[in-house]
Scaffold this active site. Structure first.
Site, mmCIF file in Angstrom:
data_model
loop_
_atom_site.group_PDB
_atom_site.id
_atom_site.type_symbol
_atom_site.label_atom_id
_atom_site.label_comp_id
_atom_site.label_asym_id
_atom_site.label_seq_id
_atom_site.Cartn_x
_atom_site.Cartn_y
_atom_site.Cartn_z
ATOM 1 N N GLU A 121 0.218 5.170 0.804
ATOM 2 C CA GLU A 121 -0.746 6.145 1.329
ATOM 3 C C GLU A 121 -0.406 7.561 0.880
ATOM 4 O O GLU A 121 0.644 7.809 0.269
ATOM 5 C CB GLU A 121 -0.797 6.020 2.858
ATOM 6 C CG GLU A 121 -1.324 4.645 3.271
ATOM 7 C CD GLU A 121 -1.580 4.494 4.752
ATOM 8 O OE1 GLU A 121 -1.091 5.321 5.550
ATOM 9 O OE2 GLU A 121 -2.285 3.517 5.102
ATOM 10 N N CYS A 153 -4.193 0.734 -2.307
ATOM 11 C CA CYS A 153 -4.046 -0.545 -1.603
ATOM 12 C C CYS A 153 -2.960 -1.400 -2.268
ATOM 13 O O CYS A 153 -2.652 -1.242 -3.455
ATOM 14 C CB CYS A 153 -5.348 -1.325 -1.634
ATOM 15 S SG CYS A 153 -6.646 -0.642 -0.596
ATOM 16 N N GLU A 191 -3.028 -4.536 -3.217
ATOM 17 C CA GLU A 191 -3.481 -5.355 -4.353
ATOM 18 C C GLU A 191 -3.578 -4.511 -5.619
ATOM 19 O O GLU A 191 -3.245 -4.962 -6.718
ATOM 20 C CB GLU A 191 -4.853 -5.981 -4.067
ATOM 21 C CG GLU A 191 -4.913 -6.823 -2.806
ATOM 22 C CD GLU A 191 -5.328 -6.021 -1.592
ATOM 23 O OE1 GLU A 191 -4.774 -4.927 -1.363
ATOM 24 O OE2 GLU A 191 -6.203 -6.495 -0.855
ATOM 25 N N ASN A 196 0.821 -1.211 0.000
ATOM 26 C CA ASN A 196 0.000 0.000 0.000
ATOM 27 C C ASN A 196 0.857 1.265 0.000
ATOM 28 O O ASN A 196 1.957 1.308 0.557
ATOM 29 C CB ASN A 196 -1.020 0.014 1.149
ATOM 30 C CG ASN A 196 -0.442 -0.286 2.519
ATOM 31 O OD1 ASN A 196 0.593 -0.923 2.648
ATOM 32 N ND2 ASN A 196 -1.123 0.181 3.539
ATOM 33 N N CYS A 234 -10.367 -3.244 -4.459
ATOM 34 C CA CYS A 234 -9.321 -4.168 -4.920
ATOM 35 C C CYS A 234 -9.926 -5.418 -5.548
ATOM 36 O O CYS A 234 -9.345 -5.985 -6.480
ATOM 37 C CB CYS A 234 -8.388 -4.538 -3.770
ATOM 38 S SG CYS A 234 -7.288 -3.183 -3.333
HETATM 39 N N1 THU Z 1 -5.352 -1.754 2.507
HETATM 40 C C1 THU Z 1 -4.775 -2.499 1.517
HETATM 41 O O1 THU Z 1 -3.639 -2.238 1.092
HETATM 42 N N2 THU Z 1 -5.498 -3.522 0.997
HETATM 43 C C2 THU Z 1 -6.748 -3.881 1.404
HETATM 44 O O2 THU Z 1 -7.364 -4.737 0.797
HETATM 45 C C3 THU Z 1 -7.326 -3.247 2.590
HETATM 46 C C4 THU Z 1 -6.669 -1.999 3.046
HETATM 47 C C5 THU Z 1 -4.605 -0.609 3.048
HETATM 48 C C6 THU Z 1 -5.190 0.726 2.710
HETATM 49 C C7 THU Z 1 -4.617 1.600 3.805
HETATM 50 O O3 THU Z 1 -3.331 2.054 3.398
HETATM 51 C C8 THU Z 1 -4.454 0.654 4.975
HETATM 52 O O4 THU Z 1 -4.559 -0.664 4.448
HETATM 53 C C9 THU Z 1 -5.499 0.822 6.067
HETATM 54 O O5 THU Z 1 -6.773 0.780 5.531
#
Ligand code: THU
Length: 144
Positions: free
Chosen positions: A50, A59, A61, A48, A100
């Site tokens: 941010e 995210c 994925e 991920n 995702c």
């Molecule tokens: N996140 C992912 O990378 N994949 C997911 O399927 C669920 C959430 C990340 C997004 C954010 O950076 C952190 O997890 C908290 O939500």
């Protein structure tokens, strides 16, 4: 693909674990790694990413799918592993978020596969299929 060999499964989970270490998650501190296994045995990973404008965060994925797509992959997706947790500590299995699932569906749909999805937790792995996570999906075929 019906099931993964124990070796491939381990390699896929290890790839997701290593990807999570490269997460940029200074806001949620929830580091996620994703690993995509393709028919030719290649594994593509993502973590991920941010953003200070929180809603723009990507995210793991989605990042992995974008990297795979940019690398020329169009389908052939046979399995996905995703894991993560607060402070990078894997606790409960991480199931892909709704967006995702849709992003994964695009890549899977191009090759007509229904990938296994391994949602990896510290003590359990929830093993399912993309079609179970996203039934009645909207996909490229519906655009005619
Ligand atoms: N996140 C992912 O990378 N994949 C997911 O399927 C669920 C959430 C990340 C997004 C954010 O950076 C952190 O997890 C908290 O939500």
């Amino acid at each position: 693909m019906s099931a993964l060999s124990p070796e491939l499964r381990e390699a896929l989970v290890a790839a997701a674990r290593s990807a999570a270490e490269r997460a940029y998650a200074p806001y949620s501190h929830f580091q996620v790694g994703a690993a995509l296994l393709f028919e030719d045995g290649v594994i593509v990973t993502g973590a991920n990413v941010e953003n200070a404008s929180y809603g723009l965060s990507l995210c793991a994925e989605t990042v992995a799918c974008a990297i795979a797509s940019h690398g020329g992959r169009r389908g052939g997706l046979v399995a996905v592993a995703v894991l993560g947790g607060p402070g990078g500590q894997v606790a409960a299995p991480v199931t892909p978020c709704g967006r995702c699932r849709q992003v994964l569906n695009e890549l899977a749909g191009l090759g007509g596969t229904d990938p296994l999805v391994l949602c990896v937790g510290a003590t359990e792995i929830l093993e399912t299929r993309l079609s179970v996570l996203l039934p009645h999906a909207f996909g490229p075929a519906q655009l005619g």
